[in-house]
Design an enzyme around this catalytic site. Sequence first.
Site, short mmCIF file in Angstrom:
data_model
loop_
_atom_site.label_atom_id
_atom_site.label_comp_id
_atom_site.label_asym_id
_atom_site.label_seq_id
_atom_site.Cartn_x
_atom_site.Cartn_y
_atom_site.Cartn_z
N ASP A 1 0.72 -1.16 -0.01
CA ASP A 1 -0.28 0.06 0.17
C ASP A 1 0.73 1.28 0.20
OD1 ASP A 1 -2.49 1.20 0.22
OD2 ASP A 1 -3.33 0.04 1.78
N ASP B 1 -11.09 2.69 -2.73
CA ASP B 1 -11.44 1.44 -2.13
C ASP B 1 -12.87 1.32 -2.27
OD1 ASP B 1 -9.04 1.70 -1.16
OD2 ASP B 1 -9.64 1.75 0.92
#
Length: 411
Positions: free
Chosen positions: A157, A218
Amino acid sequence: MLWKVILLLMLALPTLALDNGLMRTPPMGWMSWGRFRCNTDCRNDPKNCISEALFVDMADRLVEDGWLKLGYKYLIIDDCWSFMSRDNKGRLMPDPIRFPNGIHKLAHYAHDRKLKLGIHANMGKQTCAGYPGTMLDQIETDAQTFADWEVDMLKFDGCYSNVNEQQKGFPLMSKALNATGRPIAYSCSWPMYRGGLPPSVNYSFLGEICNLWRNYDDIEDSWESVMRIVDWFFQNQADLQSVSGPGHWNDPDMLIIGNFGLNMEQSQAQMALWAIMAAPLIMSNDLRTLTGEARSILQNKAVIAINQDPLGIQGRRILQDEGHIEVFWRPLSKSASALVFLSRRTDMPYRYHSTLSLLNYTSSSYTAYDVFKDETVSLPSVNTHFTITINPSGVVMWYVYPDKSFEAKCT
Ligand code: GLA
């Protein structure tokens, strides 16, 4: 002289490309974030907290409920698994209370069952949920730690890092994973932090260093979120469609089918559109309590086969109709293709009329297999009129293949 050049080339090659041979078709599996987020309250919510017990439960379900047989083999630990500090050698370590036997043991548990284990880390000071991140000088240590634990995939990430750190860190991690000698699939969230589009994102370079990448926001447990993602990917298909292929995939994020935000029509739509996009099929739901309906959608063999087609060509949106019907198309091996008709209407089941020639098909005789209804439709010519009924926020998905008899006649 020549042998020196060859030697130099051989030494240089592994650093140029992520030549790990992994994920020739989009990865399939299960990941914790979408459903279980950063629930670390094992004392009050032991069944749903991020812990060894949760991953053992999901490993058992993947194997015993037929998922693994269908290809769902990655069991991926997302954020919130680690302890708040590194050990005295500077290595990441799992929270000792929630993962009492450590990640290596969990990897063995997965491997004994023919599953693969994935883990989450973050380029930057902290993970998005505030756990220890990986700074540039910690990349090699972390790659080696994951290899020592026999991890098979890394989701890297990019929270709390700047453009320069990302520019250095994402390629460096690729190199470091390669250097461990263990094949570790590499998922980069880099493009998502750079707006997801060229010129800020260099997709041909990404394809050389990562097996998949999150391009966009997301996913949330709602239909609006699914449609936002779908719109973004297809609005930008000119930039995104061609950068994906065997070993390097766009990732529109997890399948949320089986949670609370999608009804059955919408669940079929997510599954169908992810198959058209050649997207990773990474579920994030509770496999222990899944309804029969959700299971049958996620385990639909025809949709999975379309998603996993060996050509690995991402599909496109080919039509947006005034009646709020959209048509998506993906070319497949053996001269076949997939079509998805999506209704964005909110009134009633809509009767949609078309012909294959209106959808750019040229001369042949085809059979269309409706993958959710398990029925076939015969289309003797591309000009044959057909009518399908598409429910509001639902899809009809066809696997379209040329008739053998027609091909034989023509040759
Ligand atoms: C980011 C990622 C998510 C998840 C969380 C964890 O938001 O995009 O998929 O990994 O971090 O904190």
